[in-house]
Design a protein around this motif. Structure first.
Motif, PDB file in Angstrom:
ATOM      1  N   ARG A  33      18.697  -0.034 -16.129  1.00  0.00           N
ATOM      2  CA  ARG A  33      17.497  -0.289 -16.926  1.00  0.00           C
ATOM      3  C   ARG A  33      16.207  -0.017 -16.175  1.00  0.00           C
ATOM      4  N   SER A  34      16.195  -0.365 -14.897  1.00  0.00           N
ATOM      5  CA  SER A  34      14.900  -0.299 -14.222  1.00  0.00           C
ATOM      6  C   SER A  34      14.871   0.800 -13.172  1.00  0.00           C
ATOM      7  N   HIS A  35      13.865   1.632 -13.261  1.00  0.00           N
ATOM      8  CA  HIS A  35      13.680   2.683 -12.273  1.00  0.00           C
ATOM      9  C   HIS A  35      13.341   2.076 -10.918  1.00  0.00           C
ATOM     10  N   ARG A  42      16.301   0.848  -9.226  1.00  0.00           N
ATOM     11  CA  ARG A  42      17.114   1.958  -8.719  1.00  0.00           C
ATOM     12  C   ARG A  42      16.563   2.451  -7.394  1.00  0.00           C
TER      13      ARG A  42
END
Lengths: 400, 721
Positions: free
Chosen positions: B75-77, B80
């Motif tokens: 979901r979250s850049h 990541r």
């Protein structure tokens, strides 16, 4: 940037100043770039890298499996995506391949037609880069840890070789014979380096935790030994006198101007010395993790205004300010210990090789266009997202 | 950033990771996601929390943390980027890339975690590999350096596979060795085995001539089912006489007789066949004669076949103990390793033939004599009682019906019910009755011995007596001469009563007391003192008698060691034990752990109230006498310091309940790793390797060393070391 350009145009500034500023900026923005790859040829850890200085185009790499590979670093495709191709390889199938791990490779400093490699199979080979056949071969009694050719030498063509033997050997490429030994160390020689400033000055590092500076014209002995306490006897215990480190010294590197010398040791320290006087400058780099039992190849930047040191540190490459000792950044990308790194002075790129068989290219990030327009900014963001949807967040709505 | 939100996030992460469940709680996860969504700083915080949890040495925590990572990663850049920067450590913690940093226990969860992690990394690479360089590098690292096979469902790493390969190799080597050995053995042994086989076959053939066709499988089967021979032929003696093997004749006649006697009720039902009876002496036309030919095919050892039987016996032993196991082990080895067909076939054939021979041997039912008996008998052969020995067949166990003419030989009286068989009109004269005139003491002793024998449950006489007693109360109505039967029984009973006294009297060795039984012993306890030992000089008084009371008592009395009958203890201690069960000890009077044994109910409570009271009192006393080192306060302190359970919690309830909360586990849902260590091995280790025992051992060993030194101290050789 524009200010620098203007000053350069009007002649207010020294010509090197713009260059320095830009290269410094580029070094500071080094990162792993997915546009740049290096072919995976090695099936084993990479011990050494060397980029030739004439064109800055070819890079040598030596692996623990005895393989030597030459890469072409130049990107002629005019596309950002580029994989450095392996032009030629001395593979395991070759007749002349080193039997054991290649420890050091070095281009002949004045021509790309020749390079020298040394290995744990107790040999040093001088290769013809065209035919990939050894032109000459030196046999030694013990494992060869390192060798070095003077980058500036005009009057001699000596290769200093550090082996398991505490004597440093000097091989003359002209005659193809070992002409001299330098006696003084009491342990294996893990690293040798010629000064880039004076062609007869040689620095050697050994497991006896000493670093000696030699003038090869002088037969009697070394010029001096680096002392971590600068001759302050009160601080040093009796056996630690004249030692550069408290453990093995396994890395040596002169700065580009040859005025300073960097050493690393297994006491997890890095020290900067004045190469003329042998004085410890006492720059504190903090803890530089160093567990290598062999030589460690690290490098310094060239042509930046504060210079930088790139030193392998565990599975990452640490970037320090040379004189400040400040840790600038850690380049994380390898999945196992990094053994060597090499700086490309023309493009300000860094290549690092490690035990995970990867050679990683650390490339400066391109400067983003300086646009302060709100509209274009959002547009750019949109386009970037379109280019790379993976960067977008993907919060689903069901979390509300 | 809101502090409360942060705290909540921390709490949620902790709760989720320490739940110990294989799947995440979706509601809580949703909340986490909601918080993370708000801002990147929460994600930073979340990332740090997760990395801390991933570093925990517990596979369940790591698994849960990994599942959360997977949720947020997609979901979250920002997350990541954070994770991928530290991807190496992440892989070490989840995929076990570093061999020196293995995944923590419990094992199955760790395996699950790794499988899941590898699959997830693969899917991440497929989705994000392009964008995140380091992710793809990590993937390649796993794939090429660590040689993780992403297709492999088990997701084994290189090291694991190597280990497996090595194991396989080792096994193969062992098998190969075994195979070689077996082959060699086979080559050496085959001829011997075959020789044995032929020998045994021949012996068996000689022993039981093959007319039966016994060893044909199907015919053997047909024989083994009892052949019901319902022929109208009145007499089947012809059939019997047809029996070729003379050895079996005797047996068969026995059989016939018993059959007849058991069939007598049938005979009674056809009274109108008198004529036939008269003419033939047989009761009926129709005999239901059962012939258990195969089952009773018995070869007895006699003098003429003794050598044969001996050989067969030896061979049988050889085959069962030596050859068959050997061949079986070959077959096992061959099947395991998988060898060329020919070898295998040979081995199985050998096995089959061996088994076949054994089966044949079983059919023969060879009746081996005891070796000892044989030895005993050999010199006595010419003596008068040899006819007794020769003809009496060995009986294995008791036989319910003993033929009339053998009854006396067995030393038994004839049972009245069997003595009524019409064919033998011999008047029943019980041996016992005629043999026991009550005055004759020697005969009474004989009788007594017989009674003793009857007492002995291992003796055949005893079983017979039991039978007899059973038969007495149920006299069959069909018996024609019931009067004689009753007479016999009554005489029997009178005998019994007469003998009762003598039966009870003990048999003791003869002694002085018996010699003077009922008389005054004249010299009892008198000692003649000789004051002078001189040859010529005789004192004035010739002899002096001293009366010794002790001695005289000894002379008149007799020591009889009382050997009472052993009565097994039937009660149990039944005191309740800490583990909830009851004490199973069966001591006669006193249990070494629980004191005097008192009657208790099935819950272990004393039945008698005074016992309960006494126990209560004792218990209280014991509690008061608690040694001071077991002071609960002190023990609790020691426990807190060392972390070991010394048992203060069960210190007789005097301790405060305060420490209960402390001892409770922090995360009750997680698998307790320490508990796993509580194996028999660890417990033993605790005992064996504890300090005091080690010290004891070293002391003893030192002493031994010292002794050696002392012993040889004067020898230069030993003095040095």
């Amino acid at each position: 940037m524009l200010g620098f350009l203007y000053a350069r145009q009007t002649g207010l500034d020294d010509p090197v100043r713009l260059r320095r500023a830009e290269s410094t900026r580029r070094v500071l923005s080094l990162e792993l770039n997915h546009n740049r790859d290096v072919d995976r040829i090695h099936g084993n850890g990479i011990n050494t890298l060397d980029i030739e200085v004439i064109d800055g185009r070819y890079m040598l790499s030596g692996g623990s499996d005895g393989v030597i590979v030459i890469y072409d670093l130049e990107n002629n495709s005019k596309k950002p995506q580029y994989t450095c191709k392996a032009i030629c390889t001395v593979g395991r199938s070759s007749r002349h391949v080193h039997k054991f791990s290649v420890e050091t490779v070095q281009w002949y400093p004045h021509d790309t037609g020749m390079f020298v490699s040394s290995s744990f199979d107790k040999t040093m080979k001088v290769w013809d880069a065209e035919t990939l056949k050894p032109a000459d071969e030196f046999q030694f009694d013990g494992n060869v840890y390192c060798h070095h050719m003077s980058p500036i030498a005009r009057k001699h063509s000596l290769v200093a070789v550090g082996t398991k033997d505490p004597k440093v050997q000097l091989c003359d490429l002209k005659s193809g014979s070992r002409i001299h030994i330098l006696q003084g160390h009491r342990g294996e020689i893990l690293s040798v380096r010629w000064s880039p400033r004076y062609e007869h000055i040689l620095a050697t590092a050994s497991t006896d935790s000493r670093v000696r500076i030699w003038d090869v014209r002088r037969a009697s002995g070394s010029l001096f030994t680096l002392d971590q306490h600068n001759g302050d006897k009160s601080k040093a215990s009796s056996e630690a006198v004249n030692t550069a480190h408290n453990g093995r010294v396994n890395g040596l590197c002169f700065t580009a101007d040859g005025l300073h010398l960097l050493t690393t040791g297994t006491d997890d320290r890095m020290r900067l010395w004045n190469s003329g006087t042998g004085e410890n400058t006492l720059v504190n780099y903090g803890k530089v993790v160093n567990e290598s039992r062999k030589g460690l190849k690290f490098t310094v930047s060239r042509g930046c205004s504060p210079e930088f040191v790139f030193v392998p540190c565990g599975s990452s490459v640490a970037v320090y300010g040379l004189h400040s000792g400040e840790l600038i950044t850690m380049l994380r990308g390898h999945y196992n210990n990094v053994d060597c790194c090499e700086f490309h002075p023309d493009y300000q790129e860094l290549y690092s090789g490690g035990k995970d068989c990867n050679i990683l290219a650390w490339v400066p990030v391109l400067r983003q266009p300086d646009v302060d327009d709100e509209e274009t900014n959002t547009k750019r963001g949109g386009t970037q997202a379109a280019i790379n949807p993976a960067f977008a967040d993907a919060w689903s709505s069901d979390e509300d | 950033m809101d502090q409360t939100m942060r705290d909540k996030l921390s709490q949620l992460v902790e709760e989720l990771t320490t739940s110990g469940e294989p799947q995440l709680n979706q509601d809580k996860m949703k909340e986490v996601k909601k918080i993370c969504r708000v801002s990147d700083s929460y994600i930073d915080h979340f990332y740090h929390l997760i990395m801390t949890q991933l570093n925990q040495e517990h596979a369940e925590i790591r698994l849960s943390a990994f599942q959360m990572v997977n949720e947020v990663f997609s979901r979250s850049h920002h997350f990541r980027v954070l994770l991928i920067t530290n991807f190496q450590e992440f892989l070490e913690l989840t995929v076990e890339t570093d061999a020196e940093q293995p995944l923590p226990p419990p094992k199955e969860v760790a395996r699950k975690l790794r499988t899941l992690a590898i699959q997830t990394v693969q899917s991440w690479h497929a989705t994000y590999g392009e964008a995140y360089k380091k992710l793809s590098l990590g993937y390649h690292f796993l794939k090429q350096i660590k040689k993780v096979d992403f297709q492999d469902v088990e997701a084994r790493t290189l090291a694991e596979r190597k280990r497996q390969e090595e194991k396989q190799k080792r096994l193969e080597r062992i098998y190969k060795e075994k195979l070689d050995k077996a082959k060699q053995e086979m080559e050496e042994m085959t001829s011997g085995i075959e020789e044995t086989l032929t020998e045994m076959n021949n012996c068996i053939r000689l022993l039981a001539t093959d007319d039966f066709n016994l060893f044909d499988e199907d015919s053997a089967a047909s024989i083994s089912t009892t052949a019901e021979d319902q022929s109208d032929q009145p007499c089947c003696s012809k059939d019997l006489s047809n029996e070729h093997n003379g050895k079996m004749m005797e047996k068969k006649t026995d059989k016939e007789q018993t059959d007849e006697s058991s069939d007598e009720s049938d005979m009674e039902e056809v009274p109108d066949e008198d004529a036939f009876l008269r003419s033939t002496g047989l009761m009926s036309y129709r005999y239901q004669l059962e012939l258990d030919v195969s089952a009773d095919l018995k070869v007895r050892e006699t003098e003429e076949n003794e050598a044969l039987v001996n050989t067969v016996r030896d061979l049988h032993r050889l085959v069962t103990t030596r050859h068959l196991p050997l061949v079986q082990s070959w077959v096992q080895v061959f099947t395991k390793v998988g060898v060329e067909e020919e070898l295998m076939r040979r081995a199985t054939e050998l096995k089959k033939s061996l088994e076949h021979v054994l089966r044949k041997h079983e059919y023969l039912h060879i009746d081996y004599k005891d070796r000892e008996r044989l030895v005993m008998r050999a010199p006595e052969d010419g003596e008068d009682d040899d006819d007794d020995f020769v003809d009496v067949p060995e009986k294995e166990g008791y036989e319910p019906h003993i033929p009339e003419h053998l009854r006396t030989e067995y030393g038994l009286d004839e049972t009245p019910s069997t003595s009524t068989s019409g064919t033998k009109a011999k008047p029943s004269r019980p041996v016992v009755k005629c043999a026991v005139p009550p005055v004759s003491s020697s005969l009474s002793r004989l009788k007594r011995r017989m009674c003793d024998e009857e007492q002995d449950p291992t003796c055949a006489a005893a079983t017979l007596r039991v039978l007899k007693q059973k038969l007495h109360p149920a006299p069959s109505t069909s018996v024609p001469d019931g009067s004689s039967e009753s007479a016999v029984s009554s005489s029997d009973q009178s005998n019994m009563t007469k003998n009762k006294a003598s039966f009870k009297a003990p048999v003791i060795p003869f002694g002085m007391d018996l010699y003077y039984w009922g008389e005054e012993q004249p010299t009892a306890g008198k000692i003649i003192k000789q004051t002078s030992q001189h040859q010529f000089w005789v004192p004035h008084e010739v002899e002096e008698e001293v009366e010794n009371k002790e001695l005289s008592a000894q002379m008149k009395s007799r020591c009889i060691t009382y050997a009472g009958k052993f009565k097994p203890v039937e009660h149990k201690c039944k005191a309740p034990m800490p583990n909830g069960s009851l004490c199973e000890r069966q001591d006669r009077v006193k249990c070494p752990f629980h004191g005097h044994i008192i009657p208790r109910d099935e819950l272990g409570r004393p039945v008698n109230p005074e016992d309960a009271l006494r126990l209560e009192r004792e218990k209280r006393k014991r509690e008061e006498e608690q040694p001071d080192w077991r002071d609960p306060e002190l023990m609790r302190e020691i426990e807190a310091a060392t972390g070991e359970d010394l048992g203060s919690s069960k210190t007789y309830g005097k301790g405060k309940k305060g420490n209960k909360g402390k001892s409770k586990k922090k995360y009750p849902n997680l698998t307790d790793l320490k508990q796993k260590a509580n194996t028999s091995r660890s417990r033993l280790e605790k005992k064996v390797f504890n300090k005091s025992s080690m010290r004891r051992v070293t002391e003893v060993m030192n002493k031994m060393d010292k002794r050696k030194h002392e012993k040889f101290a004067n020898q230069f050789n030993y003095a040095l070391n």
